[in-house]
Each structure stands twice: as structure tokens, then as C-alpha cells.
Scaffold this motif. Sequence first.
Motif, PDB file in Angstrom:
ATOM      1  N   SER A  17      12.241 -11.945   6.300  1.00 47.12           N
ATOM      2  CA  SER A  17      12.229 -10.486   6.365  1.00 47.12           C
ATOM      3  C   SER A  17      12.218  -9.942   4.942  1.00 47.12           C
ATOM      4  O   SER A  17      12.289 -10.701   3.980  1.00 47.12           O
ATOM      5  CB  SER A  17      13.470  -9.981   7.101  1.00 47.12           C
ATOM      6  OG  SER A  17      14.606 -10.193   6.274  1.00 47.12           O
ATOM      7  N   SER A  19      14.609  -8.072   3.889  1.00 46.87           N
ATOM      8  CA  SER A  19      15.965  -7.550   3.695  1.00 46.87           C
ATOM      9  C   SER A  19      16.559  -8.026   2.378  1.00 46.87           C
ATOM     10  O   SER A  19      16.095  -8.997   1.778  1.00 46.87           O
ATOM     11  CB  SER A  19      16.860  -8.007   4.845  1.00 46.87           C
ATOM     12  OG  SER A  19      17.048  -9.398   4.740  1.00 46.87           O
ATOM     13  N   LYS A  21      19.486  -9.392   2.146  1.00 48.73           N
ATOM     14  CA  LYS A  21      20.129 -10.682   2.376  1.00 48.73           C
ATOM     15  C   LYS A  21      19.120 -11.822   2.242  1.00 48.73           C
ATOM     16  O   LYS A  21      19.429 -12.881   1.709  1.00 48.73           O
ATOM     17  CB  LYS A  21      20.781 -10.712   3.772  1.00 48.73           C
ATOM     18  CG  LYS A  21      21.608 -11.972   3.984  1.00 48.73           C
ATOM     19  CD  LYS A  21      22.382 -11.930   5.271  1.00 48.73           C
ATOM     20  CE  LYS A  21      23.163 -13.228   5.435  1.00 48.73           C
ATOM     21  NZ  LYS A  21      23.872 -13.304   6.675  1.00 48.73           N
ATOM     22  N   ASP A  22      17.930 -11.589   2.739  1.00 46.43           N
ATOM     23  CA  ASP A  22      16.910 -12.637   2.630  1.00 46.43           C
ATOM     24  C   ASP A  22      16.529 -12.850   1.171  1.00 46.43           C
ATOM     25  O   ASP A  22      16.395 -13.987   0.711  1.00 46.43           O
ATOM     26  CB  ASP A  22      15.679 -12.254   3.447  1.00 46.43           C
ATOM     27  CG  ASP A  22      14.751 -13.452   3.608  1.00 46.43           C
ATOM     28  OD1 ASP A  22      15.089 -14.332   4.407  1.00 46.43           O
ATOM     29  OD2 ASP A  22      13.733 -13.515   2.889  1.00 46.43           O
ATOM     30  N   SER A 353      16.149   2.440   1.837  1.00 43.58           N
ATOM     31  CA  SER A 353      16.186   1.311   2.762  1.00 43.58           C
ATOM     32  C   SER A 353      16.402   0.010   1.974  1.00 43.58           C
ATOM     33  O   SER A 353      16.276  -0.007   0.751  1.00 43.58           O
ATOM     34  CB  SER A 353      14.860   1.221   3.513  1.00 43.58           C
ATOM     35  OG  SER A 353      13.841   0.893   2.584  1.00 43.58           O
ATOM     36  N   ASP A 354      16.711  -1.069   2.720  1.00 43.35           N
ATOM     37  CA  ASP A 354      16.867  -2.400   2.126  1.00 43.35           C
ATOM     38  C   ASP A 354      15.634  -2.793   1.320  1.00 43.35           C
ATOM     39  O   ASP A 354      15.731  -3.330   0.219  1.00 43.35           O
ATOM     40  CB  ASP A 354      17.057  -3.432   3.247  1.00 43.35           C
ATOM     41  CG  ASP A 354      18.521  -3.804   3.396  1.00 43.35           C
ATOM     42  OD1 ASP A 354      19.361  -2.993   2.975  1.00 43.35           O
ATOM     43  OD2 ASP A 354      18.791  -4.891   3.925  1.00 43.35           O
ATOM     44  N   GLN A 355      14.471  -2.512   1.922  1.00 42.72           N
ATOM     45  CA  GLN A 355      13.201  -2.889   1.281  1.00 42.72           C
ATOM     46  C   GLN A 355      13.041  -2.197  -0.074  1.00 42.72           C
ATOM     47  O   GLN A 355      12.661  -2.819  -1.058  1.00 42.72           O
ATOM     48  CB  GLN A 355      12.040  -2.459   2.167  1.00 42.72           C
ATOM     49  CG  GLN A 355      11.373  -3.611   2.875  1.00 42.72           C
ATOM     50  CD  GLN A 355      10.369  -3.086   3.867  1.00 42.72           C
ATOM     51  OE1 GLN A 355      10.735  -2.336   4.772  1.00 42.72           O
ATOM     52  NE2 GLN A 355       9.113  -3.457   3.686  1.00 42.72           N
TER      53      GLN A 355
END
Lengths: 471, 66
Positions: A17, A19, A21-22, A353-355
Amino acid sequence: MLLLIALGLYANKKRTSNSLKDFYLAGGGLGPFVLLLTLYATQYSSNTMLIVPAEVVNQGMGMILVLGYMTAIVVLYLTFAPQLFKISKQHDFITPGDWFDKRFKMPSLTLVANLILVIVSVNFLLSQLIARGHIATGITDGQIPYWAGVVFLAFIVIIYETLGGMRAVAWTDVIQGLMLLIGLGGLFFIVVPDVDELTEISNWLIENEPEKIGVPSFDFRMYWASTVLMIGLGGAVYPQVIQRIYAAKTVKVLKQSLGAMVFMPLITVLILFLLGVISIPHFIEVSDASQDTALPQMLQVWGQESLLAFVLMIVVVLGLLAVIMSSADSILLSLSSIISKDILGKSILKNSSDQQLAKTGKMISWVIMFLIVLVALQPKITLWGLIELKMQIMVQIAPLFILGVHSKRVISAGMMAGLIIGFLFSITTFFMGYKTLAGIQSGLIGLLLNVIACFVFSHFFRNKLNAGYED
Amino acid sequence: MKIKKVFPFWVWIVYAALFALSIPWYLPKNVEMNLVMGLPLWLISCILAVFLTACFTIFIINIFWR
């Protein structure tokens, strides 16, 4: 180098993803082999590789203290890693700041702690670039200029790091960790002497440089003990190491990796130490004792002995370059995660956003690297000077993890007071030229003040503020 | 947030003792130099203390950390 970039590209494709975390924790699923080698390659930076032989040449056999602090780092993980790992999995932690937030619930404390981590990480990254420059120029006898070594390293690392995040960094660490082990094996094979030769060198030292082989003075032993404690505590809470604890797949994986890590100093540091010992006679005529380039210079000398020695010397140099890159990439990744997620993500990019945050993190990596390259091109301090400065500051963060995990009495206001007092004391004494006080590392004295202030303030403010712990 | 202790207190006492042993406090400054395997005895004893620390760490990780 091309292989590392290819790995970065592959890691980019393997992501599950976009994200945070990734990108920053490889999805939190590192296995035992990858975790061990990424911890190893991250922890054993150019500082260890260059400093051990150089300082043995400078200060003598008392520098076996490096073996002590590299072991102390792993032992001190055990004071908080089991608990932190469990909590990090329950609450999906990504950065050290996530723990500070969860435990202390005080945004200003998280911000101050993060700013300190940024200062330390920038210092660490700077030392990696300086080391790279020294190695490039040392082994080629000045044919590759210092600046080219610095810039080239920066360029390669930033490319694969922004392509593949933690996944790329961990995978490249595996290659780099293996290269380091092979390199050290090669180095051992080329030059480490047998007992007769060692006896000869020791007898030479007893006669010519007795202070480098004799039992260290009481003052040095105080310095030794305080350095092991200070660097042990500081090294255990490096942000890039904390994130590797979060990234372990299971508790079993973490146990296996730490169990193997505790023996790594006995392999790595001892070989480097012996190399330093046999280099002492070689540097006896050199009056300027700043020997950050001792190992590269000796490699050049040893490489001329035979064809095999030359080939092995190349392997060693590749191992050295690999270890520098693996430390640099890990710090850079950690640094960009702290700035993008914990500092900007909680202020001007609050609604992103995370992205968007991951993308900002990549851009920040480029800016940081550019600025640090500029500073590294004009080094004003030795590597040992940089590491002492870094650790005097870094050790002030240790209570946030160790007391945070073990003490219910400690509250956020106490922790904030302690952190500020410890930090100010350490940098003031360092820049006033008092690196040690009565032989004890002033960073460790700063830590003592930090802990005392933490408990005193916690006691007095306990009834006025929410302790946060009982959530 | 409940946090459980993983290692008993005596583990840290043993670590403190091993740490103390890893620094040659017990030797006077001008002790006669004995070489073992080509290196001074005080250095070998420091390395040995660190080796014991590593072995003890493996032991406690496997016994107490579940």
C-alpha cells in the motif's frame, strides 16, 4: 551500487500500500534473518569501523571499551524492548513519537523529544558522510577526492531510500551486513597476527609505548565505565533501532535477532581492535594523532603485500562502504519519518493523508541530504568528537523509554523538565569543552540530573496533572 | 495501559556485576605485565567478562522472555 538501486526499485514494486506503515516499517513484517542483518548493519556504522582502529592507535588498548558499549547497547534494549514491542503492535506505532504520545499524552514533550532526535540524527548522518569521504581519499591515497566520496554516497542512498522505504533499506542492509561480515573475515585473513606476532607487538609496546598497553589509569577507568553506560543507553534508543523493534514480525523474531546481536561485538569489534593494535607501530612517527583515516591508510599498505591481499582489501573496502550506506539510509529514513509524520503531520500538514505525508517525507529526505552534504564537505570535528556529542544528547532520551516503561510515578511534566535540564546541561558542558567531569562523561551526569529532575517534578506535579499512565 | 515486567530484578544485579568485572578496577596501575596469547592479561579478562555477558543474555532471553 546498481544492485542496491535495483533493490530499491523492486521494493517499490513489492509495496502492499502507500501507507506510512508500509513505507517506514515495511508493513511491520520483518523476519529473523532480515531483522538481524538490518539491526547489525544499522548499529555498526562507519563510526565503529573507523573509530576502533583509529582510537586504539591514539589511546591504546583501553579502547577495548568499545566492545563493552556495543554489548551494553544490546543488553539495554532488554530494559524496554519486550514491553515496547507488544505495545507497538497493539497500537500500530510507526515512529518513536507514537510511544511518547501514547505514554505521556503531552504534545509539547513529543515535539521537544523529536527535535532532539532530529539533531542527533543529523549529526549521525553527517558522520557517515565524513567517514565515506575519508575512506575514498584514504584508500586511493588522495586520488579520489574527499568531496567525490561524500557526494556519491549521498546520491546512491537517497535514490534507493526514496524508491523503496524501509523494505528497500532492510533488504539492502542484508546485502550490506553480509558484505561487512565477509569484509571483516577477509581483513582477519590478511592481517590479524598469530600469537607469536602478537607477543612481539605487545613486547614492542611495553618497551616503546607502555601507556598504550598497561592497565589504564583510574581516571581512564572512570571514563571507560561512564562511556559504556552513556553510549549503551544512547545507542539503545536510536530512532532507527526503535523502528526496527516495531518492524519485527513476531516476538520470537525479535528474541532471535537480539540473541544473535549480542555476540556481534565479539566478532566485529575484536577484529577491528586487533587491527588497531598491529597498526600502532606503523603510526608511531605521525605526530598528529587525529587518525580517522588510520584504517583506510593501513588497508592501502596491506593491499600492496600480495595479489590476494589486494583482492581481499577491495572486499574490505566494499564492506566498509556498505556499512556506511546502511547506517546512512536507516538514519535518513527514520529522520524523514519523524519530520513528516510527527512534526509536520501534527502541525502544518495536520489534515493530510498518509500518502501525502509519505510523499512529503521523501522530499524532506532530499532536502536533508543536500544540506548535510554541504556541511560534510568542510568537516570541522573528528568522528570520535561527533559520536561523543551525539551520545551526550541522545542519552537524554533514554528515560522516555526506560522510565516510561517501568515507572508509574513518572508523569509527562517531570519527563519534560528532566529532558530539558539534561539536554541543556549536556550541550553546554560539551561546547564549553568539558566533555568529562572528574573523568565521567558529562552526558551521563546530565542524564543523572535528568532522572532526578524527572522524579522531583513528577512528585510535586502528580496531583495537579493527569499521570497519563493509567489510561 | 498495563505493562508487565519481563525480567526479574536479580537479572540486573548480575548484569551490574558483569559490567563491573569488564573493567579492570581490581588491578593496581603499575601491576607487572603478564601476556596471555600475546595480549595483556587485564585485556583478556575484560573480553572474557563481555563474553559471559553475551552468554547470560542468551540465557535470560530464552528463560524469561515469553
